[in-house]
Design an enzyme around this catalytic site. Structure first.
Site, PDB file in Angstrom:
ATOM      1  N   SER A 126       0.829  -1.203   0.000  1.00 15.93           N
ATOM      2  CA  SER A 126       0.000   0.000   0.000  1.00 15.93           C
ATOM      3  C   SER A 126       0.860   1.247   0.000  1.00 15.93           C
ATOM      4  CB  SER A 126      -0.868   0.008   1.264  1.00 15.93           C
ATOM      5  OG  SER A 126      -1.386   1.285   1.512  1.00 15.93           O
ATOM      6  N   TYR A 157      -1.428  -0.046  10.179  1.00 12.46           N
ATOM      7  CA  TYR A 157      -1.582  -0.617   8.838  1.00 12.46           C
ATOM      8  C   TYR A 157      -0.346  -0.445   7.960  1.00 12.46           C
ATOM      9  CZ  TYR A 157      -3.679  -0.987   4.131  1.00 12.46           C
ATOM     10  OH  TYR A 157      -3.972  -1.306   2.831  1.00 12.46           O
ATOM     11  N   LYS A 161       2.239  -3.337   6.358  1.00 17.65           N
ATOM     12  CA  LYS A 161       2.514  -3.474   4.929  1.00 17.65           C
ATOM     13  C   LYS A 161       4.021  -3.409   4.652  1.00 17.65           C
ATOM     14  CE  LYS A 161      -1.627  -3.942   3.246  1.00 17.65           C
ATOM     15  NZ  LYS A 161      -2.017  -5.198   2.582  1.00 17.65           N
ATOM     16  N   GLU A 199     -15.242   2.058   3.853  1.00 16.27           N
ATOM     17  CA  GLU A 199     -15.170   2.667   2.529  1.00 16.27           C
ATOM     18  C   GLU A 199     -14.075   3.732   2.464  1.00 16.27           C
ATOM     19  OE1 GLU A 199     -17.640   2.908   4.660  1.00 16.27           O
ATOM     20  OE2 GLU A 199     -18.000   5.036   5.017  1.00 16.27           O
ATOM     21  N   GLN A 228      -6.881  18.453   1.046  1.00 16.34           N
ATOM     22  CA  GLN A 228      -5.921  17.348   1.022  1.00 16.34           C
ATOM     23  C   GLN A 228      -5.992  16.652  -0.333  1.00 16.34           C
ATOM     24  OE1 GLN A 228      -8.856  17.412   2.643  1.00 16.34           O
ATOM     25  NE2 GLN A 228      -9.295  15.505   3.702  1.00 16.34           N
ATOM     26  N   THR A 229      -4.835  16.125  -0.765  1.00 19.00           N
ATOM     27  CA  THR A 229      -4.762  15.555  -2.121  1.00 19.00           C
ATOM     28  C   THR A 229      -4.518  14.056  -2.082  1.00 19.00           C
ATOM     29  OG1 THR A 229      -2.395  16.062  -2.189  1.00 19.00           O
ATOM     30  CG2 THR A 229      -3.907  17.690  -3.182  1.00 19.00           C
TER      31      THR A 229
HETATM   32  P1  NAD Z   1     -11.252  -5.819   1.003  1.00 17.55           P
HETATM   33  O1  NAD Z   1     -11.412  -5.542   2.444  1.00 17.55           O
HETATM   34  O2  NAD Z   1     -12.390  -5.601   0.083  1.00 17.55           O
HETATM   35  O3  NAD Z   1     -10.747  -7.338   0.790  1.00 17.55           O
HETATM   36  C1  NAD Z   1      -9.871  -7.956   1.691  1.00 17.55           C
HETATM   37  C2  NAD Z   1     -10.447  -9.338   1.986  1.00 17.55           C
HETATM   38  O4  NAD Z   1      -9.534 -10.055   2.840  1.00 17.55           O
HETATM   39  C3  NAD Z   1     -11.790  -9.272   2.723  1.00 17.55           C
HETATM   40  O5  NAD Z   1     -12.811  -9.904   1.971  1.00 17.55           O
HETATM   41  C4  NAD Z   1     -11.521  -9.987   4.042  1.00 17.55           C
HETATM   42  O6  NAD Z   1     -12.611 -10.773   4.497  1.00 17.55           O
HETATM   43  C5  NAD Z   1     -10.322 -10.855   3.686  1.00 17.55           C
HETATM   44  N1  NAD Z   1      -9.562 -11.234   4.878  1.00 17.55           N
HETATM   45  C6  NAD Z   1      -9.168 -10.420   5.888  1.00 17.55           C
HETATM   46  N2  NAD Z   1      -8.546 -11.141   6.832  1.00 17.55           N
HETATM   47  C7  NAD Z   1      -8.548 -12.432   6.398  1.00 17.55           C
HETATM   48  C8  NAD Z   1      -8.073 -13.649   6.943  1.00 17.55           C
HETATM   49  N3  NAD Z   1      -7.479 -13.684   8.127  1.00 17.55           N
HETATM   50  N4  NAD Z   1      -8.241 -14.792   6.230  1.00 17.55           N
HETATM   51  C9  NAD Z   1      -8.860 -14.762   5.014  1.00 17.55           C
HETATM   52  N5  NAD Z   1      -9.345 -13.631   4.444  1.00 17.55           N
HETATM   53  C10 NAD Z   1      -9.186 -12.491   5.144  1.00 17.55           C
HETATM   54  O7  NAD Z   1      -9.987  -4.969   0.548  1.00 17.55           O
HETATM   55  P2  NAD Z   1      -9.469  -4.641  -0.938  1.00 17.55           P
HETATM   56  O8  NAD Z   1      -9.743  -3.212  -1.194  1.00 17.55           O
HETATM   57  O9  NAD Z   1      -9.960  -5.674  -1.874  1.00 17.55           O
HETATM   58  O10 NAD Z   1      -7.872  -4.796  -0.722  1.00 17.55           O
HETATM   59  C11 NAD Z   1      -7.216  -5.993  -1.102  1.00 17.55           C
HETATM   60  C12 NAD Z   1      -5.754  -5.873  -0.690  1.00 17.55           C
HETATM   61  O11 NAD Z   1      -5.182  -4.713  -1.286  1.00 17.55           O
HETATM   62  C13 NAD Z   1      -5.544  -5.708   0.825  1.00 17.55           C
HETATM   63  O12 NAD Z   1      -4.333  -6.368   1.198  1.00 17.55           O
HETATM   64  C14 NAD Z   1      -5.364  -4.208   0.993  1.00 17.55           C
HETATM   65  O13 NAD Z   1      -4.592  -3.888   2.137  1.00 17.55           O
HETATM   66  C15 NAD Z   1      -4.630  -3.869  -0.276  1.00 17.55           C
HETATM   67  N6  NAD Z   1      -4.808  -2.458  -0.639  1.00 17.55           N
HETATM   68  C16 NAD Z   1      -6.025  -2.016  -1.044  1.00 17.55           C
HETATM   69  C17 NAD Z   1      -6.170  -0.674  -1.378  1.00 17.55           C
HETATM   70  C18 NAD Z   1      -7.493  -0.114  -1.843  1.00 17.55           C
HETATM   71  O14 NAD Z   1      -7.563   1.106  -2.074  1.00 17.55           O
HETATM   72  N7  NAD Z   1      -8.536  -0.898  -2.011  1.00 17.55           N
HETATM   73  C19 NAD Z   1      -5.092   0.198  -1.286  1.00 17.55           C
HETATM   74  C20 NAD Z   1      -3.873  -0.296  -0.837  1.00 17.55           C
HETATM   75  C21 NAD Z   1      -3.744  -1.644  -0.533  1.00 17.55           C
HETATM   76  O1  GDC Z   2     -10.303   6.973   3.394  1.00 18.53           O
HETATM   77  P1  GDC Z   2      -9.389   7.496   2.335  1.00 18.53           P
HETATM   78  O2  GDC Z   2      -9.749   7.234   0.910  1.00 18.53           O
HETATM   79  O3  GDC Z   2      -7.945   6.886   2.640  1.00 18.53           O
HETATM   80  O4  GDC Z   2      -9.274   9.072   2.584  1.00 18.53           O
HETATM   81  C1  GDC Z   2      -8.690   9.900   1.611  1.00 18.53           C
HETATM   82  C2  GDC Z   2      -8.926  11.345   2.060  1.00 18.53           C
HETATM   83  O5  GDC Z   2     -10.306  11.655   1.857  1.00 18.53           O
HETATM   84  C3  GDC Z   2      -8.658  11.548   3.564  1.00 18.53           C
HETATM   85  O6  GDC Z   2      -7.964  12.753   3.777  1.00 18.53           O
HETATM   86  C4  GDC Z   2     -10.058  11.642   4.147  1.00 18.53           C
HETATM   87  O7  GDC Z   2     -10.114  12.459   5.302  1.00 18.53           O
HETATM   88  C5  GDC Z   2     -10.801  12.310   2.999  1.00 18.53           C
HETATM   89  N1  GDC Z   2     -12.257  12.182   3.093  1.00 18.53           N
HETATM   90  C6  GDC Z   2     -13.129  13.205   2.990  1.00 18.53           C
HETATM   91  N2  GDC Z   2     -14.388  12.763   3.197  1.00 18.53           N
HETATM   92  C7  GDC Z   2     -15.256  10.398   3.634  1.00 18.53           C
HETATM   93  O8  GDC Z   2     -16.467  10.646   3.743  1.00 18.53           O
HETATM   94  C8  GDC Z   2     -14.290  11.418   3.386  1.00 18.53           C
HETATM   95  N3  GDC Z   2     -14.788   9.131   3.760  1.00 18.53           N
HETATM   96  C9  GDC Z   2     -13.452   8.813   3.630  1.00 18.53           C
HETATM   97  N4  GDC Z   2     -13.054   7.506   3.729  1.00 18.53           N
HETATM   98  N5  GDC Z   2     -12.502   9.764   3.408  1.00 18.53           N
HETATM   99  C10 GDC Z   2     -12.928  11.049   3.303  1.00 18.53           C
HETATM  100  C11 GDC Z   2      -5.885   4.896   2.190  1.00 18.53           C
HETATM  101  C12 GDC Z   2      -6.051   3.751   3.187  1.00 18.53           C
HETATM  102  C13 GDC Z   2      -6.202   2.454   2.425  1.00 18.53           C
HETATM  103  C14 GDC Z   2      -5.084   2.271   1.431  1.00 18.53           C
HETATM  104  C15 GDC Z   2      -4.847   3.523   0.583  1.00 18.53           C
HETATM  105  C16 GDC Z   2      -3.580   3.407  -0.232  1.00 18.53           C
HETATM  106  O9  GDC Z   2      -5.682   6.112   2.890  1.00 18.53           O
HETATM  107  O10 GDC Z   2      -7.192   3.993   4.000  1.00 18.53           O
HETATM  108  O11 GDC Z   2      -6.223   1.360   3.331  1.00 18.53           O
HETATM  109  O12 GDC Z   2      -3.901   1.908   2.072  1.00 18.53           O
HETATM  110  O13 GDC Z   2      -4.731   4.693   1.374  1.00 18.53           O
HETATM  111  O14 GDC Z   2      -3.506   4.549  -1.074  1.00 18.53           O
HETATM  112  P2  GDC Z   2      -6.454   7.409   2.377  1.00 18.53           P
HETATM  113  O15 GDC Z   2      -6.228   7.632   0.936  1.00 18.53           O
HETATM  114  O16 GDC Z   2      -6.104   8.502   3.330  1.00 18.53           O
END
Ligand code: NAD
Ligand code: GDC
Length: 342
Positions: A126, A157, A161, A199, A228-229
């Site tokens: 991540s 987190y 990672k 979300e 924030q960006t």
């Molecule tokens: P997600 O939460 O939709 O999917 C993750 C899945 O892993 C879930 O369905 C959860 O039930 C499963 N899981 C968690 N713990 C488990 C366990 N102990 N055994 C089996 N399954 C388990 O998340 P995602 O958005 O699909 O992300 C997938 C991967 O990508 C994650 O490793 C996440 O950290 C990484 N990632 C995602 C984002 C993003 O923006 N979506 C960004 C950076 C990294």
């Molecule tokens: O939650 P997120 O998308 O995660 O937030 C992005 C920015 O949007 C933050 O500054 C947050 O405060 C702002 N924001 C404004 N309104 C809202 O209603 C809202 N909901 C949310 N969720 N955010 C809001 C993420 C991690 C992931 C992953 C990615 C990798 O951080 O949460 O697990 O690792 O990064 O890029 P973000 O981008 O800070």
């Protein structure tokens, strides 16, 4: 261990976290390409998987346990680890220990890869590994891979990672487990989480705009000051990128993200335009905000893989907004966006 050649359709491919957003999209992509030896693994009950396919071997296993990892990977040729306890800032800021426990998943999967001679292993890292002191300004020039050190990742987190990246590297170097590591930058798209607390911003903003549109209360709460960006990568680019990482021969961690940086206010502008309305903006300054500025520098992925994400935020948001709108009107809002069972 021999470095594996390109993927072929007879290989046994195990996708961990396959009940989630990216994992389920990856399973479907392999299905559509004609792969037939697919194993989908998640700890969630199958009724809560985002996408589930009857022509795939679906296993409910908690991969924090070594035995579960052995069960999942016995006979496997390739493993994709997308399993983690994760979410947007609203989740990871408030669940640091839970996020750290995901280290058990990756560690035990790597052990099983070594035990069974799995040919290649993908790890979903991540952008949260990047040092906080490199993300203090909204005008972020794009994070380069080297900006992860000296280490100062997101608390909880981000440390998990970064540690797991290093575990992949050392299993590769010492035990010959052929690993690939992608640092995902905020992935969004249909079939993802849009409510319930995990979300991320794109889906959250879409949901809030739709709620305003449907309720007639034309206001929106935005976390932080909206300046924030971030950059946001559409799911199709993420899946394409994962394939390119696995077909490539780069074991070092690389960015997999969009370099289209926007403010959260600009994100809201785009969603308002899609929805055809303007909302009064209420800024919740004490809400979880994460870093001040972040985007992806795609120099290395272009150099090493000759490709980079290119789907524009506008294009991706149109599809995401439409899908969430359908979920909220046809199916009602739900904690886990349970979708098709084709
Ligand atoms: P997600 O939460 O939709 O999917 C993750 C899945 O892993 C879930 O369905 C959860 O039930 C499963 N899981 C968690 N713990 C488990 C366990 N102990 N055994 C089996 N399954 C388990 O998340 P995602 O958005 O699909 O992300 C997938 C991967 O990508 C994650 O490793 C996440 O950290 C990484 N990632 C995602 C984002 C993003 O923006 N979506 C960004 C950076 C990294
Ligand atoms: O939650 P997120 O998308 O995660 O937030 C992005 C920015 O949007 C933050 O500054 C947050 O405060 C702002 N924001 C404004 N309104 C809202 O209603 C809202 N909901 C949310 N969720 N955010 C809001 C993420 C991690 C992931 C992953 C990615 C990798 O951080 O949460 O697990 O690792 O990064 O890029 P973000 O981008 O800070």
């Amino acid at each position: 261990m021999n470095k594996m050649n390109k993927m072929n359709k007879e290989q046994k491919i195990v996708i961990c976290g396959a009940g989630g957003f990216i994992g389920s999209a990856l399973v479907n992509t392999f299905r559509e390409k004609g792969f037939t030896q697919l194993v989908a693994v998640d700890k969630k009950p199958m009724t809560r998987w985002y996408q589930r396919f009857p022509d795939v071997e679906n296993l409910v296993l908690d991969l924090e346990a070594p035995d579960a990892c052995n069960r999942a990977l016995q006979g496997a040729d390739v493993c994709y680890n997308l399993a983690a306890d994760m979410g947007g800032m609203g989740f990871i800021e408030l669940n640091k220990a839970l996020c750290m426990l995901s280290v058990l998943i990756n560690t035990n999967l790597l052990q099983s890869c070594r035990k069974f001679g799995v040919g290649r292993f993908f790890y979903a890292s991540s952008a949260c590994v990047y040092a906080g002191y490199k993300q203090l300004e909204t005008e972020n020039p794009g994070l380069k891979e080297s900006d992860a050190y000296p280490a100062d990742p997101e608390d909880g987190y981000g440390w998990e990672k970064l540690f797991s990246e290093r575990m992949c590297r050392h299993f590769d170097e010492d035990f010959g487990v052929d690993t690939r590591v992608a640092r995902f930058h905020n992935v969004y798209g249909p079939d993802g989480t849009f409510d319930g607390g995990r979300e991320k911003a794109p889906a959250a903003i879409c949901r809030k705009v739709i709620e305003a549109k449907l309720s007639g209360c034309h206001e929106i709460e935005i976390w932080g000051d909206g300046e924030q960006t971030r950059s946001f990568m559409y799911i199709d680019d993420c899946i394409e990128g994962i394939g390119r990482f696995m077909d490539g021969d780069v074991a070092d961690a690389m960015n997999l993200g969009s370099d289209e940086m926007v403010t959260i206010n600009q994100l809201v502008d785009m969603v308002e335009e899609i929805a055809g309305l303007k909302l009064k903006r209420n800024y919740k300054l004490d809400a979880p905000k994460g870093v001040r500025g972040r985007s992806s520098d795609n120099t290395m992925i272009k150099e090493k893989l000759g490709w980079a994400p290119s789907i524009t935020l506008k294009e991706g948001l149109e599809k995401t907004y439409a899908w969430i709108y359908d979920q909220m009107t046809a199916h009602g809002s739900s904690k886990d966006a349970v979708v098709n069972i084709s």
